[in-house]
Design an enzyme around this catalytic site. Structure first.
Site, PDB file in Angstrom:
ATOM      1  N   THR A 102       0.821  -1.213   0.000  1.00 42.99           N
ATOM      2  CA  THR A 102       0.000   0.000   0.000  1.00 42.99           C
ATOM      3  C   THR A 102       0.856   1.265   0.000  1.00 42.99           C
ATOM      4  OG1 THR A 102      -1.645   1.252   1.275  1.00 42.99           O
ATOM      5  CG2 THR A 102      -0.151  -0.108   2.534  1.00 42.99           C
ATOM      6  N   SER A 140      -2.791   3.352  10.297  1.00 42.05           N
ATOM      7  CA  SER A 140      -3.763   2.458  10.947  1.00 42.05           C
ATOM      8  C   SER A 140      -3.062   1.138  11.233  1.00 42.05           C
ATOM      9  CB  SER A 140      -4.966   2.195  10.029  1.00 42.05           C
ATOM     10  OG  SER A 140      -4.588   1.333   8.961  1.00 42.05           O
ATOM     11  N   TYR A 163      -4.036  -1.679  10.137  1.00 42.98           N
ATOM     12  CA  TYR A 163      -3.947  -2.357   8.836  1.00 42.98           C
ATOM     13  C   TYR A 163      -2.694  -1.910   8.077  1.00 42.98           C
ATOM     14  CZ  TYR A 163      -4.079  -2.211   3.840  1.00 42.98           C
ATOM     15  OH  TYR A 163      -3.674  -2.250   2.531  1.00 42.98           O
ATOM     16  N   HIS A 164      -2.514  -0.587   7.938  1.00 39.92           N
ATOM     17  CA  HIS A 164      -1.358  -0.092   7.186  1.00 39.92           C
ATOM     18  C   HIS A 164      -0.047  -0.553   7.863  1.00 39.92           C
ATOM     19  CE1 HIS A 164      -4.375   2.809   5.489  1.00 39.92           C
ATOM     20  NE2 HIS A 164      -3.668   2.610   4.399  1.00 39.92           N
ATOM     21  N   LYS A 171       1.276  -3.842   6.727  1.00 42.28           N
ATOM     22  CA  LYS A 171       1.983  -3.833   5.439  1.00 42.28           C
ATOM     23  C   LYS A 171       3.409  -3.281   5.606  1.00 42.28           C
ATOM     24  CE  LYS A 171      -1.668  -5.013   2.668  1.00 42.28           C
ATOM     25  NZ  LYS A 171      -1.992  -5.476   1.331  1.00 42.28           N
TER      26      LYS A 171
HETATM   27  N1  USQ Z   1     -12.586   9.510   3.664  1.00 42.81           N
HETATM   28  C1  USQ Z   1     -13.544  10.517   3.655  1.00 42.81           C
HETATM   29  N2  USQ Z   1     -14.853  10.163   3.580  1.00 42.81           N
HETATM   30  C2  USQ Z   1     -15.270   8.868   3.513  1.00 42.81           C
HETATM   31  C3  USQ Z   1     -14.297   7.851   3.505  1.00 42.81           C
HETATM   32  C4  USQ Z   1     -12.959   8.210   3.579  1.00 42.81           C
HETATM   33  O1  USQ Z   1     -13.227  11.706   3.720  1.00 42.81           O
HETATM   34  O2  USQ Z   1     -16.490   8.630   3.451  1.00 42.81           O
HETATM   35  C5  USQ Z   1     -11.167   9.874   3.742  1.00 42.81           C
HETATM   36  C6  USQ Z   1     -10.401   9.185   4.871  1.00 42.81           C
HETATM   37  O3  USQ Z   1     -10.518   9.886   6.086  1.00 42.81           O
HETATM   38  C7  USQ Z   1      -8.998   9.140   4.307  1.00 42.81           C
HETATM   39  C8  USQ Z   1      -9.202   9.015   2.803  1.00 42.81           C
HETATM   40  O4  USQ Z   1     -10.550   9.417   2.554  1.00 42.81           O
HETATM   41  O5  USQ Z   1      -8.347  10.344   4.543  1.00 42.81           O
HETATM   42  C9  USQ Z   1      -8.992   7.627   2.245  1.00 42.81           C
HETATM   43  O6  USQ Z   1      -9.813   6.680   2.905  1.00 42.81           O
HETATM   44  P1  USQ Z   1     -10.170   5.289   2.204  1.00 42.81           P
HETATM   45  O7  USQ Z   1     -11.076   4.537   3.145  1.00 42.81           O
HETATM   46  O8  USQ Z   1     -10.637   5.511   0.832  1.00 42.81           O
HETATM   47  O9  USQ Z   1      -8.730   4.579   2.061  1.00 42.81           O
HETATM   48  P2  USQ Z   1      -7.754   3.894   3.127  1.00 42.81           P
HETATM   49  O10 USQ Z   1      -8.380   3.746   4.455  1.00 42.81           O
HETATM   50  O11 USQ Z   1      -6.463   4.620   3.060  1.00 42.81           O
HETATM   51  O12 USQ Z   1      -7.547   2.420   2.562  1.00 42.81           O
HETATM   52  C10 USQ Z   1      -7.717   2.072   1.194  1.00 42.81           C
HETATM   53  C11 USQ Z   1      -7.818   0.547   1.114  1.00 42.81           C
HETATM   54  C12 USQ Z   1      -6.508  -0.070   1.555  1.00 42.81           C
HETATM   55  C13 USQ Z   1      -5.369   0.490   0.728  1.00 42.81           C
HETATM   56  C14 USQ Z   1      -5.334   2.005   0.816  1.00 42.81           C
HETATM   57  C15 USQ Z   1      -4.350   2.618  -0.141  1.00 42.81           C
HETATM   58  O13 USQ Z   1      -8.895   0.070   1.905  1.00 42.81           O
HETATM   59  O14 USQ Z   1      -6.577  -1.483   1.422  1.00 42.81           O
HETATM   60  O15 USQ Z   1      -4.143  -0.019   1.174  1.00 42.81           O
HETATM   61  O16 USQ Z   1      -6.632   2.524   0.429  1.00 42.81           O
HETATM   62  S1  USQ Z   1      -3.648   4.108   0.508  1.00 42.81           S
HETATM   63  O17 USQ Z   1      -4.713   4.967   1.005  1.00 42.81           O
HETATM   64  O18 USQ Z   1      -2.920   4.738  -0.563  1.00 42.81           O
HETATM   65  O19 USQ Z   1      -2.798   3.720   1.611  1.00 42.81           O
END
Ligand code: USQ
Length: 407
Positions: A156, A197, A199-200, A203
């Site tokens: 990730t 998190s 989860y992160h 990784k």
């Molecule tokens: N967010 C909002 N509103 C929402 C949902 C999320 O503002 O309704 C915000 C979160 O607070 C965060 C961002 O959007 O700042 C991203 O959240 P996300 O749930 O889309 O992504 P994340 O939790 O980071 O996890 C997802 C995948 C994970 C992958 C990661 C890639 O679930 O498996 O590893 O994206 S990355 O984000 O580049 O680390």
């Protein structure tokens, strides 16, 4: 698109661990369509978590056996299945490697939701136990099998964290210069981690396991530091309704852009966490499967360090995404309390030359978004359970859930 120019003799035997999930299923289909022999290894944990959460994919997904039967009908190609709990059953994993002798293992078999990993002590422990044990069992079994297997892991972008001091995040390694006793020392180290998190963090732990096994046992390992996937369909999943991919919109598993698309389709305010100043990396699901194929075709040599790709194609600020979806659909936007502990504003620049150099031509958000809204979010809107939308998993006790005022 069968092994363009390579003929069936270029076909590889590939195990896809976690091949029933959101990334694993379309990747399995893509690799099978490209002429490879694919065996899915899965314990259906993702389907059980749906039951635990009382949540369902927006799209009506078929059982894995129905999916594979449909693929046989549509393509004439066979994808086989082995049901193994890879965290718990090392012996069956080792036996599978000895019997199948795969050339490649693609590893998607991890609990991938950050909010799910933060729900409770039990969820934190499950995520660490599952993810770290699966990764280590796979590495250990490859060595014990004596086979020269290329391991391609879905990592990730979140291992890096996002405070990037104004520099573009390189692909995995950071060049450093230290003034040592013998003079100046230059080295490349794994980019310092800053997971957001549990989860992160798993990784991040994976990365060290990979570095160790590449060094000690000369395993060939590729780690794909992937951004947030958006979209749901690929060339193959579109061929038949029974091949459809899952699409999560709930507060735990739904990722931000896909959530916004569903929210727009049902007239629910777009839930921007805080001021929406978070900048994140994104990739379309069709590009994700293409990247995995490219990574398989370009393995590291034995004895080489872990090959790390930044698997993302664009970066966006969350409030800009909400504004874009709102412009396209007329949806309203609401700034809800951020249930996470994360920087409220950040810049993000990322180096992604490796895949572009290998020929990836990215699908951009502006071209793919409208189709995704019509083909998926609007088409299945009747299946949405509104009560599952708010993000209720809190990073610390002093935070509040991401629930819009009217709900
Ligand atoms: N967010 C909002 N509103 C929402 C949902 C999320 O503002 O309704 C915000 C979160 O607070 C965060 C961002 O959007 O700042 C991203 O959240 P996300 O749930 O889309 O992504 P994340 O939790 O980071 O996890 C997802 C995948 C994970 C992958 C990661 C890639 O679930 O498996 O590893 O994206 S990355 O984000 O580049 O680390």
């Amino acid at each position: 698109a069968r092994l363009a120019g390579r003929g069936e003799e270029g076909a590889l035997k590939i195990l896809v661990l976690g091949g029933d999930g959101f990334c694993g299923w379309p990747a399995s289909l893509h690799l099978s369509a490209a002429g490879h022999e694919v065996v899915i290894v899965d314990n259906f944990s993702r389907r059980r978590i749906d039951e635990e959460l009382g949540a369902q994919s927006l799209t009506p997904i078929c059982s894995n056996s129905q999916r594979r039967a449909a693929w046989r009908e549509v393509s004439g190609r066979e994808i086989r299945l082995a049901v193994i709990d890879l965290a718990a059953d090392y012996d069956r994993l080792l036996e599978l490697l000895r019997v199948e002798k795969p050339q490649v293992i693609v590893h998607y078999a991890e609990q991938r939701s950050a909010p799910y990993s933060m729900k409770s002590p039990a969820h934190k422990r499950y995520t660490v136990n599952n993810n770290v044990n699966v990764t280590h069992n796979v590495l250990c079994a490859i060595v014990e099998s004596g086979l020269d297997i290329h391991l391609v892991h879905l990592g990730t972008m979140g291992v890096y964290g996002y405070g990037t001091a104004g520099m573009a995040i390189p692909e995995g390694y950071l060049g450093i210069r230290v003034d040592g006793e013998q003079g100046e020392l230059r080295e490349e180290i794994l980019y310092p981690t800053h997971p957001g998190s549990i989860y992160h963090m798993t990784k991040v732990l994976d990365q060290d396991l990979f570095a160790y096994y590449a060094k000690n046992d000369a395993l060939r390992i590729t780690d794909l530091h992937q951004g947030i996937v958006w979209g749901t369909s690929t060339t193959q999943t579109r061929l038949d309704e029974r091949l459809i991919n899952r699409f999560d919109y709930d507060g735990d598993y739904g990722t931000v852009l896909n959530r916004f698309l569903v929210q727009a389709a049902i007239g629910y305010p777009l839930t921007v966490h805080g001021a929406g100043g978070q900048t994140r990396a994104f990739i379309h699901i069709q590009d994700m499967v293409r990247c995995v194929e490219l990574a398989i075709a370009n393995p590291p040599r034995r004895g080489e360090r872990v090959k790390i790709f930044n698997q993302m194609t664009e970066t966006h600020r969350i409030r800009d995404l909400a504004a874009l979806v709102s412009r396209l659909t007329g949806a309203s936007v609401e700034n809800v309390p951020d249930p996470r502990k994360e920087a409220s504003e950040n810049e993000l620049r990322v180096v992604n030359d490796s895949f572009l150099d290998l020929g990836l031509s990215p699908i951009t958000l502006t071209e793919g978004l409208l189709e995704e809204i019509a083909q998926t979010a609007a088409k299945y809107r009747e299946r949405v359970d509104i009560s599952k939308i708010p993000a209720r998993s809190l990073w610390t006790k002093d935070l509040r859930p991401g629930v819009p005022a009217a709900y």
